[in-house]
Scaffold this active site. Structure first.
Site, PDB file in Angstrom:
ATOM      1  N   SER A 109       0.857  -1.191   0.000  1.00 51.19           N
ATOM      2  CA  SER A 109       0.000   0.000   0.000  1.00 51.19           C
ATOM      3  C   SER A 109       0.893   1.241   0.000  1.00 51.19           C
ATOM      4  CB  SER A 109      -0.841  -0.011   1.282  1.00 51.19           C
ATOM      5  OG  SER A 109      -1.520   1.205   1.457  1.00 51.19           O
TER       6      SER A 109
ATOM      7  N   TYR B  98      -1.664  -0.542  10.634  1.00 48.58           N
ATOM      8  CA  TYR B  98      -1.728  -0.859   9.193  1.00 48.58           C
ATOM      9  C   TYR B  98      -0.374  -0.511   8.558  1.00 48.58           C
ATOM     10  CZ  TYR B  98      -3.687  -1.132   4.442  1.00 48.58           C
ATOM     11  OH  TYR B  98      -3.944  -1.465   3.127  1.00 48.58           O
TER      12      TYR B  98
HETATM   13  P1  NDP Z   1     -11.283  -6.268  -0.050  1.00 51.36           P
HETATM   14  O1  NDP Z   1     -11.818  -6.130   1.330  1.00 51.36           O
HETATM   15  O2  NDP Z   1     -12.230  -6.087  -1.194  1.00 51.36           O
HETATM   16  O3  NDP Z   1     -10.566  -7.676  -0.206  1.00 51.36           O
HETATM   17  C1  NDP Z   1      -9.846  -8.277   0.824  1.00 51.36           C
HETATM   18  C2  NDP Z   1      -9.683  -9.751   0.521  1.00 51.36           C
HETATM   19  O4  NDP Z   1      -8.913 -10.341   1.579  1.00 51.36           O
HETATM   20  C3  NDP Z   1     -11.008 -10.490   0.459  1.00 51.36           C
HETATM   21  O5  NDP Z   1     -11.006 -11.341  -0.650  1.00 51.36           O
HETATM   22  C4  NDP Z   1     -11.041 -11.293   1.748  1.00 51.36           C
HETATM   23  O6  NDP Z   1     -11.708 -12.542   1.534  1.00 51.36           O
HETATM   24  C5  NDP Z   1      -9.558 -11.532   1.977  1.00 51.36           C
HETATM   25  N1  NDP Z   1      -9.295 -11.848   3.379  1.00 51.36           N
HETATM   26  C6  NDP Z   1      -9.485 -11.057   4.459  1.00 51.36           C
HETATM   27  N2  NDP Z   1      -9.195 -11.724   5.582  1.00 51.36           N
HETATM   28  C7  NDP Z   1      -8.813 -12.974   5.193  1.00 51.36           C
HETATM   29  C8  NDP Z   1      -8.409 -14.126   5.887  1.00 51.36           C
HETATM   30  N3  NDP Z   1      -8.329 -14.152   7.211  1.00 51.36           N
HETATM   31  N4  NDP Z   1      -8.094 -15.236   5.172  1.00 51.36           N
HETATM   32  C9  NDP Z   1      -8.191 -15.240   3.820  1.00 51.36           C
HETATM   33  N5  NDP Z   1      -8.551 -14.157   3.106  1.00 51.36           N
HETATM   34  C10 NDP Z   1      -8.871 -13.050   3.786  1.00 51.36           C
HETATM   35  O7  NDP Z   1     -10.104  -5.220  -0.132  1.00 51.36           O
HETATM   36  P2  NDP Z   1      -9.002  -4.884  -1.272  1.00 51.36           P
HETATM   37  O8  NDP Z   1      -9.254  -5.625  -2.491  1.00 51.36           O
HETATM   38  O9  NDP Z   1      -8.908  -3.421  -1.314  1.00 51.36           O
HETATM   39  O10 NDP Z   1      -7.695  -5.420  -0.529  1.00 51.36           O
HETATM   40  C11 NDP Z   1      -6.727  -6.236  -1.144  1.00 51.36           C
HETATM   41  C12 NDP Z   1      -5.349  -5.797  -0.687  1.00 51.36           C
HETATM   42  O11 NDP Z   1      -5.079  -4.505  -1.198  1.00 51.36           O
HETATM   43  C13 NDP Z   1      -5.159  -5.720   0.823  1.00 51.36           C
HETATM   44  O12 NDP Z   1      -3.914  -6.287   1.175  1.00 51.36           O
HETATM   45  C14 NDP Z   1      -5.152  -4.221   1.093  1.00 51.36           C
HETATM   46  O13 NDP Z   1      -4.412  -3.899   2.237  1.00 51.36           O
HETATM   47  C15 NDP Z   1      -4.517  -3.710  -0.185  1.00 51.36           C
HETATM   48  N6  NDP Z   1      -4.752  -2.295  -0.467  1.00 51.36           N
HETATM   49  C16 NDP Z   1      -6.010  -1.842  -0.762  1.00 51.36           C
HETATM   50  C17 NDP Z   1      -6.219  -0.495  -0.994  1.00 51.36           C
HETATM   51  C18 NDP Z   1      -7.563   0.065  -1.268  1.00 51.36           C
HETATM   52  O14 NDP Z   1      -7.733   1.302  -1.231  1.00 51.36           O
HETATM   53  N7  NDP Z   1      -8.568  -0.745  -1.549  1.00 51.36           N
HETATM   54  C19 NDP Z   1      -5.094   0.464  -0.982  1.00 51.36           C
HETATM   55  C20 NDP Z   1      -3.830  -0.129  -0.672  1.00 51.36           C
HETATM   56  C21 NDP Z   1      -3.679  -1.454  -0.441  1.00 51.36           C
HETATM   57  P3  NDP Z   1     -12.685 -13.289   2.581  1.00 51.36           P
HETATM   58  O15 NDP Z   1     -13.359 -12.242   3.400  1.00 51.36           O
HETATM   59  O16 NDP Z   1     -13.599 -14.060   1.683  1.00 51.36           O
HETATM   60  O17 NDP Z   1     -11.782 -14.188   3.363  1.00 51.36           O
END
Ligand code: NDP
Length: 250
Positions: A146, A159
Site C-alpha cells: 500500500s 496498518y
Molecule cells: P477487499 O476487502 O475487497 O478484499 C480483501 C480480501 O482479503 C477479500 O477477498 C477477503 O476474503 C480476503 N481476506 C481477508 N481476511 C482474510 C483471511 N483471514 N483469510 C483469507 N482471506 C482473507 O479489499 P481490497 O481488495 O482493497 O484489498 C486487497 C489488498 O489490497 C489488501 O492487502 C489491502 O491492504 C490492499 N490495499 C487496498 C487499498 C484500497 O484502497 N482498496 C489500498 C492499498 C492497499 P474473505 O473475506 O472471503 O476471506
C-alpha cells in the site's frame, strides 16, 4: 490467442473481492490456471465459474498458518505446480491508537503479516522449482502492500506497521532468491474501490467515504493490470516495486 501466462499456475489470496478478484480475472485472461483462496467459498465458486476453465477454489483463513500452508500444498497437488503467488488478502482497520479495539491490531497483523509469511513460506520451494524446471524459467511472488507501506500517517499506525513489514520482508527475500529467478515484487496501491473500508468502525468509515468523494479513486482493475505487467516481463527483467496512486491523491 496465446496468453503470455499459458501453462502457468497462479495462486491469489483474497480472491473473493476487490483487487484479488480483479487480479485473478486478469491473470486468467493471460492464460494462467488460477487457484483462488479466501474464506468466502461462495464468492470463490462464482468467480471460478466466471473465469471458466479449470480454476481451483480453496477455502482458507490465511491467519491460520496451517490453513495457508495447506492451501499451497493443495494447489500444487491439484494443479501440479506453482509459478505465481499473489499475496493480496488484507484488512485495513484504521483509527487512533488510543481508542482502537486491540483485536483490530491483532487481526491486521494476522492477515497482513502472518498470512503473507505462511503463504510465501509454503510456496517458496515450489516457486524455486518452477523457476528451475518450467519452460518460463522464472517464478513470481507479488505482495499487495500500500502507499501505507511507504508513508506512515496518524490513525494508521498498525496498518503502516504491517505494510512496511511486508515491504522489508519482500526486499530481503528478493535478495535471497533473485539469482535463482524467483522475482519478489511489491505493488503499492493508493485509494482503490473495494470492500476494504466496509470493515471500518462507523465514524472512521464516514471519514474515509468523504475522502473518496473528494477524488476519483483507482479501480481494482488498475491494480490488476500492474500485477499482470510485473509477472509477464521477460525473465531478465524484475519489476520490484510499483506505487500507484489516484492522480488526485496527495
Ligand atoms: P477487499 O476487502 O475487497 O478484499 C480483501 C480480501 O482479503 C477479500 O477477498 C477477503 O476474503 C480476503 N481476506 C481477508 N481476511 C482474510 C483471511 N483471514 N483469510 C483469507 N482471506 C482473507 O479489499 P481490497 O481488495 O482493497 O484489498 C486487497 C489488498 O489490497 C489488501 O492487502 C489491502 O491492504 C490492499 N490495499 C487496498 C487499498 C484500497 O484502497 N482498496 C489500498 C492499498 C492497499 P474473505 O473475506 O472471503 O476471506
Amino acid at each position: 490467442m496465446a496468453g503470455r501466462l499459458d501453462g502457468t499456475v497462479a495462486l491469489v489470496t483474497g480472491a473473493s473481492s476487490g483487487i484479488g478478484e480483479a487480479t485473478a480475472v486478469a491473470l486468467a485472461a493471460e492464460g494462467a490456471r488460477l487457484v483462488l483462496v479466501a474464506r468466502r467459498r461462495d464468492r470463490l465458486e462464482a468467480l471460478a465459474s466466471r473465469i471458466g476453465g479449470d480454476a481451483v477454489v480453496i477455502e482458507a483463513d490465511v491467519t491460520d498458518a496451517a490453513q495457508a500452508q495447506a492451501a499451497v500444498a493443495q494447489a500444487v497437488e491439484v494443479a501440479g505446480r506453482l509459478d505465481i503467488v499473489i499475496n493480496n488478502a488484507g484488512v485495513m482497520l484504521l483509527g487512533p491508537a488510543e481508542e482502537a479495539p486491540y483485536e483490530e491490531w491483532e487481526r491486521m497483523v494476522a492477515v497482513n503479516v502472518t498470512g503473507v509469511l505462511a503463504t510465501t513460506y509454503a510456496a517458496l520451494p515450489h516457486l524455486l522449482s518452477a523457476a528451475e524446471t518450467a519452460e518460463r524459467r522464472v517464478a513470481d511472488v507479488v505482495t499487495i502492500s500500500s502507499t501505507a507501506g511507504r508513508i506512515a500517517r496518524a490513525g494508521s499506525g498498525v496498518y503502516n506497521l504491517t505494510k512496511f513489514g511486508v515491504g522489508a520482508f519482500s526486499e530481503a527475500l528478493r535478495q535471497e532468491v533473485t539469482k535463482r529467478h524467483v522475482r519478489v515484487g511489491l505493488v503499492e496501491p493508493g485509494a482503490t474501490v473495494s470492500e476494504l473500508r466496509d470493515h471500518l468502525r462507523a465514524p472512521i468509515r464516514d471519514a474515509q467515504a468523504e475522502r473518496f468523494r473528494t477524488m476519483e479513486p483507482l479501480e481494482a482493475t488498475d491494480i490488476a493490470e500492474a500485477v499482470v505487467y510485473m509477472v509477464t516481463r521477460d525473465r531478465r527483467q524484475a519489476v520490484n516495486e510499483m506505487l500507484i496512486r489516484p492522480t488526485e491523491q496527495e
